[in-house]
Scaffold this active site. Sequence first.
Site, PDB file in Angstrom:
ATOM      1  N   GLN A 148     -14.661 -11.409  29.454  1.00 39.16           N
ATOM      2  CA  GLN A 148     -15.207 -10.062  29.226  1.00 39.16           C
ATOM      3  C   GLN A 148     -14.147  -9.082  28.744  1.00 39.16           C
ATOM      4  OE1 GLN A 148     -17.152  -9.021  32.917  1.00 39.16           O
ATOM      5  NE2 GLN A 148     -19.106  -9.891  32.250  1.00 39.16           N
ATOM      6  N   ALA A 153       2.368 -14.980  23.477  1.00 33.12           N
ATOM      7  CA  ALA A 153       3.721 -15.153  22.953  1.00 33.12           C
ATOM      8  C   ALA A 153       3.698 -15.380  21.448  1.00 33.12           C
ATOM      9  CB  ALA A 153       4.406 -16.326  23.655  1.00 33.12           C
ATOM     10  N   THR A 192      11.380  14.399   2.604  1.00 34.99           N
ATOM     11  CA  THR A 192      12.097  14.304   3.877  1.00 34.99           C
ATOM     12  C   THR A 192      13.604  14.359   3.685  1.00 34.99           C
ATOM     13  OG1 THR A 192      10.305  12.962   4.760  1.00 34.99           O
ATOM     14  CG2 THR A 192      12.376  12.929   5.965  1.00 34.99           C
ATOM     15  N   TRP A 223      14.601   8.393   3.800  1.00 32.87           N
ATOM     16  CA  TRP A 223      13.388   7.619   4.080  1.00 32.87           C
ATOM     17  C   TRP A 223      12.400   7.670   2.905  1.00 32.87           C
ATOM     18  CZ3 TRP A 223      15.750   5.859   8.069  1.00 32.87           C
ATOM     19  CH2 TRP A 223      16.391   6.701   8.969  1.00 32.87           C
ATOM     20  N   PHE A 258       8.081   9.959  -3.889  1.00 28.68           N
ATOM     21  CA  PHE A 258       7.875  11.299  -3.347  1.00 28.68           C
ATOM     22  C   PHE A 258       9.066  11.660  -2.463  1.00 28.68           C
ATOM     23  CE2 PHE A 258       6.087  13.661   0.377  1.00 28.68           C
ATOM     24  CZ  PHE A 258       5.731  14.836  -0.267  1.00 28.68           C
ATOM     25  N   GLU A 299       3.241  10.934   6.780  1.00 27.32           N
ATOM     26  CA  GLU A 299       2.191  11.813   6.249  1.00 27.32           C
ATOM     27  C   GLU A 299       1.559  12.686   7.334  1.00 27.32           C
ATOM     28  OE1 GLU A 299       2.297  11.973   3.246  1.00 27.32           O
ATOM     29  OE2 GLU A 299       3.162  10.072   2.679  1.00 27.32           O
ATOM     30  N   GLY A 300       2.393  13.198   8.216  1.00 27.38           N
ATOM     31  CA  GLY A 300       1.932  14.031   9.327  1.00 27.38           C
ATOM     32  C   GLY A 300       1.840  13.207  10.594  1.00 27.38           C
ATOM     33  N   SER A 301       2.758  13.434  11.525  1.00 31.65           N
ATOM     34  CA  SER A 301       2.765  12.642  12.753  1.00 31.65           C
ATOM     35  C   SER A 301       1.512  12.915  13.577  1.00 31.65           C
ATOM     36  CB  SER A 301       4.009  12.963  13.589  1.00 31.65           C
ATOM     37  OG  SER A 301       3.904  14.269  14.142  1.00 31.65           O
ATOM     38  N   ARG A 328       0.840  -1.198   0.000  1.00 34.32           N
ATOM     39  CA  ARG A 328       0.000   0.000   0.000  1.00 34.32           C
ATOM     40  C   ARG A 328       0.874   1.246   0.000  1.00 34.32           C
ATOM     41  NH1 ARG A 328       0.415   3.907   2.676  1.00 34.32           N
ATOM     42  NH2 ARG A 328       0.503   2.719   4.614  1.00 34.32           N
TER      43      ARG A 328
END
Length: 370
Positions: free
Chosen positions: A269, A331, A120, A150, A117, A354-356, A79
């Site tokens: 629950q 585990a 950064t 990155w 793109f 894409e914006g923290s 993606r």
Amino acid sequence: MPDPSPDTTAFRAVVDAEIAPHADRFDRDERVPDEMLARLGELGWWGAILPTDVGGAGMDMVTLGALHEEVGRGCSSMRSLLTVHSMVAHAVARWGSADQRERWLPRLASGQALGAFCLTEPEGGSDAAQLATTATRDTSGHLLDGQKRWITGGQLATLLLVFARTERGVTAFLVERDTPGLTIRPRTGMLGTTASMLAEIDFDRCPLGADAVLGPEGFALATVLTGVLDIGRYSVACGCVGILQACMEASAGHTGRKGNRPAPLGDHQLVRQMLTRMVTDVRAARLLCREAGRLKDDNDPHTIMATWIAKYFAATAASRAAADAVQLHGAAGCSTDHPVQRYYRDAKVMEIIEGSTQIQEVQIAEEAYK
């Protein structure tokens, strides 16, 4: 108006048959194999965002979001590759000259050319106003100098969308992979989305012709960058819905089995409380993404904030769901034998790109003061 509930049957079938079963292998190998990249071209997914007259699929934004959700459910790395490619394709379609569109759009639509793109840098990413990469004028155009870090898909990209500072201000450039002075180094060992083939890219007096400038020189912050980041943020938000869905399905499957226990874990629950959060969050996140997509299809400027909100909610919810999924698996959830550990690592990355989360909290809070 596009159908608010697009039919995702075909997307889901491909993801279930061809992507999800191999995602852990992609993760371990830190790459998506060439045959899978070619398959995305056969499906028309590289060109999903582009119009049919250039060879694209002509998807509306709601349907594009549904596609990226399903791919995100199967493999966040894949993606991510679709995300950055779509950002570049959208930029060329929206701001490219006639020559740039004619040259690049058919190739981007088919996947013959792949986009990355490049924003950064080593000393910063979110504050684009502080870019250190420069493009200085020479007799034939510009000389590009700087470093980008990155860069998703940077190992394989054919066309780089690079943002640099000129004497007129921040400008977008289309830079081809084989440009002299350009060096690409693979970046491995990442926490999450390990198969997205990140790279470090250096520019050493790379010669760019006048035709490399995309959009108005000096005004990329308010035009190209804002537009492509909105597309990227929307894709990531939808991909986070996919992670949420995958966490819910894995957790329900694991806790619904009795095995050697007196009763399934799902009878407890507190286990049901975790699953309730996942069910609620995935539906809410999906609705927020569809609203953002609908506003994009309507050319409504409110889509920018709607996408901020969708990405913030979906990313933070995916991170919670992935943590709960690992907890529920015990585990086994910490082992590479189970994909929930991959969801956990990938979901943390979603809170950064894409914006923290923190930047989004600053931006979204402004809505309260309007």
